[in-house]
Write an enzyme that holds these catalytic residues in place. Structure first.
Site, mmCIF file in Angstrom:
data_model
loop_
_atom_site.group_PDB
_atom_site.id
_atom_site.type_symbol
_atom_site.label_atom_id
_atom_site.label_comp_id
_atom_site.label_asym_id
_atom_site.label_seq_id
_atom_site.Cartn_x
_atom_site.Cartn_y
_atom_site.Cartn_z
ATOM 1 N N SER A 100 0.858 -1.184 0.000
ATOM 2 C CA SER A 100 0.000 0.000 0.000
ATOM 3 C C SER A 100 0.890 1.229 0.000
ATOM 4 C CB SER A 100 -0.911 -0.015 1.215
ATOM 5 O OG SER A 100 -0.171 0.316 2.365
ATOM 6 N N CYS A 101 0.300 2.413 0.240
ATOM 7 C CA CYS A 101 1.087 3.640 0.123
ATOM 8 C C CYS A 101 1.886 3.917 1.380
ATOM 9 C CB CYS A 101 0.176 4.806 -0.222
ATOM 10 S SG CYS A 101 -0.965 5.219 1.094
ATOM 11 N N ILE A 102 1.627 3.168 2.455
ATOM 12 C CA ILE A 102 2.271 3.537 3.711
ATOM 13 C C ILE A 102 2.821 2.304 4.427
ATOM 14 C CG2 ILE A 102 0.024 3.546 4.873
ATOM 15 C CD1 ILE A 102 1.162 5.800 6.646
ATOM 16 N N PHE B 346 4.272 11.807 -0.520
ATOM 17 C CA PHE B 346 5.120 10.848 -1.236
ATOM 18 C C PHE B 346 4.793 10.854 -2.726
ATOM 19 C CE2 PHE B 346 1.819 7.571 -1.836
ATOM 20 C CZ PHE B 346 0.870 8.009 -0.933
ATOM 21 N N PRO B 352 6.910 7.462 2.082
ATOM 22 C CA PRO B 352 6.700 8.467 3.117
ATOM 23 C C PRO B 352 7.827 8.441 4.162
ATOM 24 C CG PRO B 352 4.704 7.177 2.781
ATOM 25 C CD PRO B 352 5.790 6.514 2.007
#
Ligand SMILES: Cc1cc2nc3c(=O)[nH]c(=O)nc-3n(C[C@H](O)[C@H](O)[C@H](O)COP(=O)(O)OP(=O)(O)OC[C@H]3O[C@@H](n4cnc5c(N)ncnc54)[C@H](O)[C@@H]3O)c2cc1C
Lengths: 102, 411
Positions: A100-102, B346, B352
């Site tokens: 995922s993005c994180i 990001f 991030p």
């Protein structure tokens, strides 16, 4: 970081996934498969090739997507790569881990 | 006269109408926007509605109010795009275009999973990705007596990929405030290898789950919902029991993309990730959740895309080369409960990291760290959304391309 696989230096992340698909070849796949305790047979290669072709099309990989595509039988896919089939198959195929993005 | 048609008047379509109306010469171009619904929803608010933090009127307004004068607004269902004929077929008319922008978003498809939207859909199986789902869940939670709460993601990609995790954090706070946290067992179930999958975020944030007593079930690829016995079952035959299931079903592009034979397996349109031009048709551009680019499906991403697409539409019209500028920039506030939030920034390449935003070293917002100010930022986003973002008014100091200043980047 750099790692030796099949006597070739390749760039991998902390978990051993290749960072550059261009560095992948069949010897490297075999070397990763040994670490994952998977012995690659014809059916494994078919699965790997299909996953790589999806990756090249930027298609997100999911088990349901694989099931719907009819390309692979899910029960067999779990038998080929016991444990986490998508994770293991991606690692051996030299493509990034689904994330995922994180 | 030439025709530019925008399909979809959600976040992206509305922004593009507002950007382009002043940029395209009025004597040469007609701009038309089409959407099926009268209402424009503020989807990020669907996260807060179930917990009585927002009310119905906070998340919906009449869509037409945000479409600028000079843009023709049609409220109709879109049946099909005919890319070879440069036409769009609506409910009962067909309109021609010279240039098309597809902004039809993505939506949940619970029918893709066996047993999900069966007889218990919106009874003890809910989504919060739709207005109806979010509202039904609020009513359920108001007098729920407790039990096993399972928060679940079916498969990636989903829009706003952190929303289910935020839901878990907010649920913890909600039940604690109600004095019944001890009666609720919260489990977060994901097809990925963890609630967080990027190394820096995992290191910085995993404590949140432990601190809140949220259990994690990972690598769970759902096969079906056994709604008679209240459990979800994955392909490896792992079972997770629930009393209340809050799921995020498969996300897909609208069926119109399938009818037009323009999408991939999930009805997302193959799109150039740097220029936003569709790969198949040079006079079709795609923005927001409708495309297949590997960026997050989020309003903030659509906002950055809109700036670059506005330039590229002008370049295309003038016959100039398209700018390969979009870098996947995303910027999201993440609610962590207890009146705090995180902020992450990001792009395609950069995961991030910690630091400050938007000004290096000064902030005032901190990246990848919980703070009350970030929470204020998340709530302020609603005001910014209705008053600036969809109207195409630039947001000060926040640029379309990501900046590395102020970020703790180690190579
Ligand atoms: C619970 C939740 C929380 C979120 N939180 C955040 C957040 O914190 N931050 C953030 O940046 N983003 C967030 N998002 C994501 C954000 O809302 C979306 O990414 C954004 O709305 C995408 O814009 P879009 O224009 O591409 O699609 P949409 O805004 O969904 O618009 C698509 C439009 O197309 C129309 N349409 C589709 N098909 C047809 C048809 N056949 N005929 C006629 N009209 C059609 C629809 O009616 C709709 O109006 C969240 C989303 C959800 C669901």
């Amino acid at each position: 970081m750099e790692k030796m696989l099949a006597e070739k230096p390749v760039n991998v992340n902390e978990e051993g996934y290749l960072l550059e698909f261009a560095q992948w070849d069949k010897d490297i796949a075999n070397a990763i498969a040994v670490e994952e305790k998977v012995e690659l047979r014809d059916d494994h290669w078919k699965a790997i090739e299909w996953i790589q072709s999806e990756f090249k099309k930027d298609s997100p990989l999911s088990i349901r997507g694989i099931k719907n595509s009819g390309a692979l039988n899910i029960k067999e896919f779990y038998e080929l790569f016991p444990g986490g089939p998508l994770k293991k198959a991606s690692k051996i195929a030299g493509i990034p881990k689904p994330k995922s993005c994180i | 006269m030439k025709n530019l048609i925008i399909l979809g008047a959600g976040t992206s379509g509305t922004m593009m109408a507002n950007h382009l109306v002043s940029k395209l010469p009025k004597q040469e171009w007609n701009i038309t926007i089409v959407d099926q619904y009268k209402t424009h929803y503020y989807q990020p608010g669907f996260l807060f509605l179930p917990f009585d933090i927002y009310k119905e009127q906070d998340v919906k307004k009449e869509g037409k109010k945000f479409i600028p004068k000079g843009v023709n607004y049609i409220q109709k269902k879109i049946e099909k795009i005919l890319p070879k004929e440069n036409k769009v077929q609506l409910e009962n008319e067909t309109i021609p275009y010279d240039l098309l922008i597809v902004a039809t978003g993505s939506k949940i498809a619970p029918q893709e999973t066996e047993g999900m939207n069966g007889p218990n859909w919106h009874k003890n199986i809910f989504d919060f990705y739709t207005y109806e789902g979010s509202l039904a869940l609020r009513n359920k939670l108001r007098d729920w007596k407790g039990g096993k709460l399972v928060i679940h993601i079916t498969e990636m990609p989903i829009k706003c990929p952190v929303a289910p995790l935020e839901f878990a954090f907010l649920a913890d706070t909600y039940f604690r405030k109600k004095g019944m946290r001890d009666k609720v067992d919260i489990t977060y179930v994901t097809p990925l290898s963890g609630a967080f999958t990027k190394p820096k975020a995992t290191a910085a944030l995993h404590y949140l789950l432990e601190e809140k007593g949220i259990k994690e079930v990972i690598d769970f690829n759902i096969d079906r919902v056994d709604y008679e016995n209240n459990k979800i079952i994955d392909y490896a035959d792992t079972e997770v029991e629930y009393d209340l299931l809050v799921t995020t079903p498969t996300n897909m592009g609208d069926d119109l993309i399938k009818r037009s034979e323009m999408g991939d397996q999930l009805n997302f349109i193959p799109t150039n990730k740097a220029t936003l031009q569709s790969l198949e048709n040079e006079n079709i551009f795609v923005i927001g959740d409708a495309s297949n680019i590997p960026a997050s499906k989020a309003g903030s991403v659509a906002h950055f895309e809109a700036e670059i697409l506005t330039e590229n539409i002008q370049n295309y019209i003038k016959g100039k080369e398209l700018k390969e500028e979009f870098d996947g920039h995303a910027n999201c506030f993440i609610e962590t409960g207890n009146g705090k939030a995180l902020l992450i920034d990001f792009n395609y390449e950069q995961e991030p990291v910690q630091g400050s935003f938007p000004f290096a070293a000064i902030g005032p917002l901190s990246l990848l760290k919980e703070s009350k100010l970030n929470h204020m930022g998340k709530l302020a986003f609603r005001w910014i959304y209705w008053n600036m973002l969809i109207k195409g008014i630039p947001i000060p100091f926040v640029t379309a391309k990501m900046t590395k200043k102020g970020k703790q980047i180690t190579i």
